[in-house]
Design an enzyme around this catalytic site. Sequence first.
Site, short mmCIF file in Angstrom:
data_model
loop_
_atom_site.label_atom_id
_atom_site.label_comp_id
_atom_site.label_asym_id
_atom_site.label_seq_id
_atom_site.Cartn_x
_atom_site.Cartn_y
_atom_site.Cartn_z
N TYR A 149 0.81 -1.17 -0.05
CA TYR A 149 0.27 -0.03 0.02
C TYR A 149 0.82 1.23 0.17
O TYR A 149 0.43 2.21 -0.65
CB TYR A 149 -0.88 0.06 1.11
CG TYR A 149 -2.12 -1.09 1.10
CD1 TYR A 149 -2.73 -1.33 0.03
CD2 TYR A 149 -2.08 -2.02 2.10
CE1 TYR A 149 -3.57 -2.29 -0.10
CE2 TYR A 149 -3.21 -2.87 2.17
CZ TYR A 149 -3.77 -3.16 1.00
OH TYR A 149 -4.80 -4.31 0.63
N LYS A 205 3.74 1.60 -1.24
CA LYS A 205 4.39 1.87 -2.71
C LYS A 205 3.24 2.30 -3.69
O LYS A 205 3.78 2.96 -4.43
CB LYS A 205 4.78 0.23 -3.14
CG LYS A 205 5.41 0.29 -4.53
CD LYS A 205 5.67 -1.31 -4.76
CE LYS A 205 6.31 -1.37 -6.16
NZ LYS A 205 6.41 -2.69 -7.00
#
Length: 172
Positions: free
Chosen positions: A142, A144
């Site tokens: 998440y 990223k």
Amino acid sequence: MTKETTIKMTVQIRKCLFEDLRILQDISIQTFTDTFKEQNEPENLQTYLERAFNIEQLQSELAHVASEFYFIYCDEKLAGYLKVNISDESMEIERIYIKAKFQGKGLGKYLLNHAVEIAIEQKKNNIWLGVWEKNDNAIAFYEKLGFVHTGAHSFYMGDEEQIDFIMTKTLI
């Protein structure tokens, strides 16, 4: 000299319908169990599964006007699902689950991007989700994709209190 091969896969996302109720129940139980059985007491897991994924509960969730479920297929095989909840200013991703044999193919990203598209179409300011504080892989995934840690809340697995981090992505 090595020869590279490209493997193409066909991905399709479609909205769940009431006639999909038993399929939704099966994939919910399977994916949740596969994801969390190693880290939780069997009794607590079973209690949660019976409460969260019984037919009446899922039927109620499917009927709720602010909730939507989507199946994702990989090469015409059901691989996972997404559940979103739409409110006035934001949208929650309540569930993204991918069957174990389909993990690592980018399908979670497909579902997350689909959720973002829905939120944008609905003119929501942000999208948020809860992720178990011990699920390092999901948290990294998440982050990223632009989500940031904005809070926490309790989640009960049977009688055990666990902490979910709230992660939010601003869309506007």
